[in-house]
Design a protein around this motif. Structure first.
Motif, PDB file in Angstrom:
ATOM      1  N   VAL A 251       0.851  -1.183   0.000  1.00  0.00           N
ATOM      2  CA  VAL A 251       0.000   0.000   0.000  1.00  0.00           C
ATOM      3  C   VAL A 251       0.890   1.238   0.000  1.00  0.00           C
ATOM      4  O   VAL A 251       1.921   1.263   0.682  1.00  0.00           O
ATOM      5  N   VAL A 252       0.486   2.245  -0.774  1.00  0.00           N
ATOM      6  CA  VAL A 252       1.225   3.502  -0.845  1.00  0.00           C
ATOM      7  C   VAL A 252       0.319   4.645  -0.408  1.00  0.00           C
ATOM      8  O   VAL A 252      -0.852   4.709  -0.794  1.00  0.00           O
ATOM      9  N   ILE A 253       0.856   5.543   0.413  1.00  0.00           N
ATOM     10  CA  ILE A 253       0.176   6.780   0.798  1.00  0.00           C
ATOM     11  C   ILE A 253       0.918   7.937   0.143  1.00  0.00           C
ATOM     12  O   ILE A 253       2.111   8.130   0.384  1.00  0.00           O
ATOM     13  N   VAL A 254       0.215   8.701  -0.700  1.00  0.00           N
ATOM     14  CA  VAL A 254       0.822   9.856  -1.371  1.00  0.00           C
ATOM     15  C   VAL A 254       0.465  11.098  -0.562  1.00  0.00           C
ATOM     16  O   VAL A 254      -0.695  11.491  -0.475  1.00  0.00           O
ATOM     17  N   ASN A 255       1.478  11.714   0.037  1.00  0.00           N
ATOM     18  CA  ASN A 255       1.259  12.849   0.941  1.00  0.00           C
ATOM     19  C   ASN A 255       1.374  14.169   0.191  1.00  0.00           C
ATOM     20  O   ASN A 255       2.131  15.062   0.561  1.00  0.00           O
ATOM     21  N   ASN A 256       0.571  14.328  -0.851  1.00  0.00           N
ATOM     22  CA  ASN A 256       0.681  15.508  -1.701  1.00  0.00           C
ATOM     23  C   ASN A 256      -0.262  16.624  -1.264  1.00  0.00           C
ATOM     24  O   ASN A 256      -1.117  16.437  -0.400  1.00  0.00           O
ATOM     25  N   GLY A 257      -0.105  17.787  -1.872  1.00  0.00           N
ATOM     26  CA  GLY A 257      -1.050  18.890  -1.727  1.00  0.00           C
ATOM     27  C   GLY A 257      -1.787  19.055  -3.041  1.00  0.00           C
ATOM     28  O   GLY A 257      -1.457  18.400  -4.034  1.00  0.00           O
ATOM     29  N   VAL A 296      -3.287   2.418  -3.686  1.00  0.00           N
ATOM     30  CA  VAL A 296      -2.634   3.730  -3.633  1.00  0.00           C
ATOM     31  C   VAL A 296      -3.665   4.733  -3.125  1.00  0.00           C
ATOM     32  O   VAL A 296      -4.766   4.848  -3.685  1.00  0.00           O
ATOM     33  N   TRP A 297      -3.325   5.428  -2.049  1.00  0.00           N
ATOM     34  CA  TRP A 297      -4.206   6.433  -1.445  1.00  0.00           C
ATOM     35  C   TRP A 297      -3.532   7.787  -1.563  1.00  0.00           C
ATOM     36  O   TRP A 297      -2.312   7.904  -1.387  1.00  0.00           O
ATOM     37  N   GLN A 298      -4.311   8.836  -1.822  1.00  0.00           N
ATOM     38  CA  GLN A 298      -3.768  10.190  -1.967  1.00  0.00           C
ATOM     39  C   GLN A 298      -4.390  11.136  -0.949  1.00  0.00           C
ATOM     40  O   GLN A 298      -5.597  11.093  -0.695  1.00  0.00           O
ATOM     41  N   GLU A 299      -3.558  12.026  -0.423  1.00  0.00           N
ATOM     42  CA  GLU A 299      -4.067  13.071   0.465  1.00  0.00           C
ATOM     43  C   GLU A 299      -4.904  14.077  -0.323  1.00  0.00           C
ATOM     44  O   GLU A 299      -5.893  14.600   0.162  1.00  0.00           O
ATOM     45  N   LEU A 304      -2.505  19.771 -10.405  1.00  0.00           N
ATOM     46  CA  LEU A 304      -1.482  20.012 -11.422  1.00  0.00           C
ATOM     47  C   LEU A 304      -1.683  19.065 -12.604  1.00  0.00           C
ATOM     48  O   LEU A 304      -1.318  19.380 -13.735  1.00  0.00           O
ATOM     49  N   ASP A 305      -2.243  17.899 -12.315  1.00  0.00           N
ATOM     50  CA  ASP A 305      -2.517  16.898 -13.342  1.00  0.00           C
ATOM     51  C   ASP A 305      -3.708  16.083 -12.857  1.00  0.00           C
ATOM     52  O   ASP A 305      -3.554  15.040 -12.238  1.00  0.00           O
ATOM     53  N   ARG A 306      -4.914  16.574 -13.114  1.00  0.00           N
ATOM     54  CA  ARG A 306      -6.102  15.953 -12.556  1.00  0.00           C
ATOM     55  C   ARG A 306      -6.700  14.872 -13.457  1.00  0.00           C
ATOM     56  O   ARG A 306      -7.824  14.410 -13.218  1.00  0.00           O
ATOM     57  N   ASP A 307      -5.976  14.472 -14.475  1.00  0.00           N
ATOM     58  CA  ASP A 307      -6.412  13.366 -15.327  1.00  0.00           C
ATOM     59  C   ASP A 307      -6.743  12.169 -14.441  1.00  0.00           C
ATOM     60  O   ASP A 307      -5.895  11.713 -13.658  1.00  0.00           O
ATOM     61  N   PRO A 308      -7.965  11.624 -14.527  1.00  0.00           N
ATOM     62  CA  PRO A 308      -8.328  10.470 -13.679  1.00  0.00           C
ATOM     63  C   PRO A 308      -7.370   9.292 -13.828  1.00  0.00           C
ATOM     64  O   PRO A 308      -7.168   8.538 -12.865  1.00  0.00           O
ATOM     65  N   ALA A 309      -6.755   9.155 -14.991  1.00  0.00           N
ATOM     66  CA  ALA A 309      -5.804   8.058 -15.194  1.00  0.00           C
ATOM     67  C   ALA A 309      -4.487   8.297 -14.472  1.00  0.00           C
ATOM     68  O   ALA A 309      -3.689   7.368 -14.316  1.00  0.00           O
ATOM     69  N   HIS A 310      -4.262   9.539 -14.017  1.00  0.00           N
ATOM     70  CA  HIS A 310      -3.020   9.897 -13.336  1.00  0.00           C
ATOM     71  C   HIS A 310      -3.215  10.145 -11.843  1.00  0.00           C
ATOM     72  O   HIS A 310      -2.346  10.706 -11.177  1.00  0.00           O
ATOM     73  N   ASN A 311      -4.375   9.762 -11.328  1.00  0.00           N
ATOM     74  CA  ASN A 311      -4.688   9.822  -9.903  1.00  0.00           C
ATOM     75  C   ASN A 311      -5.353   8.504  -9.515  1.00  0.00           C
ATOM     76  O   ASN A 311      -5.896   7.795 -10.363  1.00  0.00           O
ATOM     77  N   THR A 312      -5.340   8.189  -8.235  1.00  0.00           N
ATOM     78  CA  THR A 312      -6.000   6.971  -7.784  1.00  0.00           C
ATOM     79  C   THR A 312      -7.519   7.146  -7.833  1.00  0.00           C
ATOM     80  O   THR A 312      -8.030   8.225  -8.174  1.00  0.00           O
TER      81      THR A 312
END
Length: 357
Positions: A251-257, A296-299, A304-312
Motif C-alpha cells: 500500500v502507498v500513501i501519497v502525501n501531496n497537496g 494507492v491512497w492520496q491526500e 497540477l494533473d487531474r487526469d483520472p488516469a493519473h490519480n488513484t
C-alpha cells in the motif's frame, strides 16, 4: 467473610484480566494529516505512546490546528516524541504554534548542518526543543514503545547494514542515476517502523540519489507493507524504479497537496546514466505498476494533473478541492497485531482492509 473476600478477589482478577486483554488488543494507529503537502504523520503505538513526524507549514496556525485536532481524535494529552525530518518550511513551520497547543516530550532531528535560507526554521526548532533534543544517525532507534523505529537516513548518510529481508538487488544492473536535489532534502531523517509483520517506511523528502544508496547494489530495507511517498509524490527527483521494485510496498500513501507533489514536473533534473532502462514517467502510474501493489491512497487530488488516469480512485483521495476550500480530511490506518490493517478515508469513510505479507 471468606466468601465475600473470594468474590471481591475474583472481581479484581477479572477486571485486571479484562484490562490486560484490552491493552493487548489495542492497535497501532497511523494518521496522515493534511497539511497541504507538508507530510505531517501522527503515529500512536499499541502502548499508547505517540510520535509525530513533521509539523507542516506556518500559514497562520492552520496546520498546527489540524495536527492538534487529530491528536484530540486520538485522545492524546501530549505528543511523546516529535521527529523533525529536515528544516524546510513545509516540515517544521507549524512547530511554534503546535508547541503552544499540546505538550511535546522529546525531539529528534538530523543536526545543525543547514543552509542560510533555512536558519530561521532551525532556530525555531531549537527554541521549542531546548533541553529535550536528540540528534540521530542511521542505525539509531527512537525509543517508541511497542514499535521498532529504525533511523535509515540522516544528515546525508544512509543505513550501512541491511535489515532482515534485505539483500542483493538485481534491478540495479541498468538503473538510472540522477543528480542530487537540495542538500537539506538529502539530510532528511527517514525511518522504518516495524510492528510484527507490518512495516511502514517514511523517507519524507529523500531524493532519487539517496534512494539508490538504500537500494543498490544491496537493498538495505527489505520489502515493506506501507510506503509513504518521498517528496510528496513528486517523482521528478524521487521514486527510483530500482528502489520501488526492491521495497515492493503493498500500500502507498501519497502525501501531496493540491498543487504540491504529484503532477509536478521538474525538467532541471538530468539523468547521469545515458543508457539506463526506460521507466514510467507519471508518478501514479509508476506506483500502480509496482509488482504486488494492492492500493494507492492520496491526500489530495492533483490539480497540477487531474487526469483520472493519473490519480488513484476518487474514493481513495482524502481532499478534492483547492486550498481555500479544503476541509483538511486525513487518511488513517489501524493495524492489528496479526498484521491485518484497515485504511480509511475520513472524507467519505471509505475503507479497505489488507493483510501484511
Amino acid at each position: 467473610m471468606k466468601d465475600t473476600s473470594r468474590r471481591l478477589m475474583g472481581m479484581v482478577l477479572s477486571l485486571v484480566a479484562a484490562g490486560m486483554l484490552q491493552a493487548q488488543a489495542r492497535n497501532l494507529d497511523i494518521y496522515w494529516i493534511d497539511v497541504e503537502g507538508g507530510a505531517a504523520t501522527l503515529i500512536v503505538s499499541p502502548s499508547g505512546e505517540s510520535m509525530l513526524i513533521d509539523t507542516g507549514w506556518t500559514v497562520g496556525d492552520r496546520d498546527a490546528k489540524r495536527i492538534y485536532a487529530v491528536a484530540q481524535q486520538a485522545a492524546l494529552k501530549k505528543i511523546d516524541y516529535l521527529l523533525i525530518s529536515h528544516f524546510h518550511a513545509d516540515h517544521v513551520g507549524g512547530l511554534a504554534e503546535l508547541s503552544k497547543m499540546i505538550p511535546i516530550g522529546r525531539f529528534f532531528d538530523h543536526g545543525d548542518a543547514i543552509e542560510k535560507e533555512n536558519q530561521q526554521w532551525l532556530d525555531s526548532y531549537k527554541t521549542a526543543s531546548a533541553g529535550k533534543r536528540t540528534i540521530v544517525k542511521p542505525g539509531d532507534e527512537i525509543p517508541f514503545k511497542g514499535v521498532r523505529t529504525l533511523v535509515v537516513s540522516s544528515d546525508q548518510h544512509v543505513l550501512k547494514t541491511p535489515v532482515k529481508g534485505g539483500g542483493p538487488n538485481p534491478l540495479c544492473a541498468d538503473a538510472e542515476q540522477k543528480a542530487p536535489v537540495a542538500p537539506e532534502n538529502q539530510r532528511t531523517v527517514g525511518v522504518l517502523l516495524t510492528y510484527g509483520k507490518f512495516k511502514y517506511l517514511n523517507l519524507i523528502d529523500l531524493d532519487w540519489e539517496k534512494e539508490m544508496e538504500l537500494a543498490c547494489p544491496v537493498n538495505k530495507l527489505g520489502q515493506v507493507t506501507v510506503y509513504q511517498t518521498s517528496r510528496h509524490g513528486s517523482f521528478d527527483g524521487a521514486g527510483a524504479p530500482a528502489f520501488l521494485g526492491a521495497i515492493k510496498p503493498q500500500v502507498v500513501i501519497v502525501n501531496n497537496g493540491p498543487r504540491k507533489g504529484m503532477g509536478q514536473v521538474d525538467n532541471n533534473v538530468k539523468s547521469l546514466t545515458p543508457h539506463a532502462a526506460p521507466y514510467e514517467k507519471n508518478a501514479y502510474l509508476r506506483l500502480a505498476k509496482i509488482p504486488g501493489i494492492e492500493g494507492v491512497w492520496q491526500e489530495h487530488l492533483s490539480l497540477l494533473d487531474r487526469d483520472p488516469a493519473h490519480n488513484t480512485a476518487e474514493n481513495m483521495i482524502a481532499n478534492l478541492e483547492e486550498t481555500a476550500d479544503c476541509q483538511g480530511h486525513w487518511i488513517q490506518a489501524s493495524v492489528e497485531q496479526s498484521g491485518k490493517f484497515t485504511v480509511t478515508n475520513t472524507r467519505n469513510s471509505f475503507s479497505k482492509t489488507y493483510q501484511a505479507r
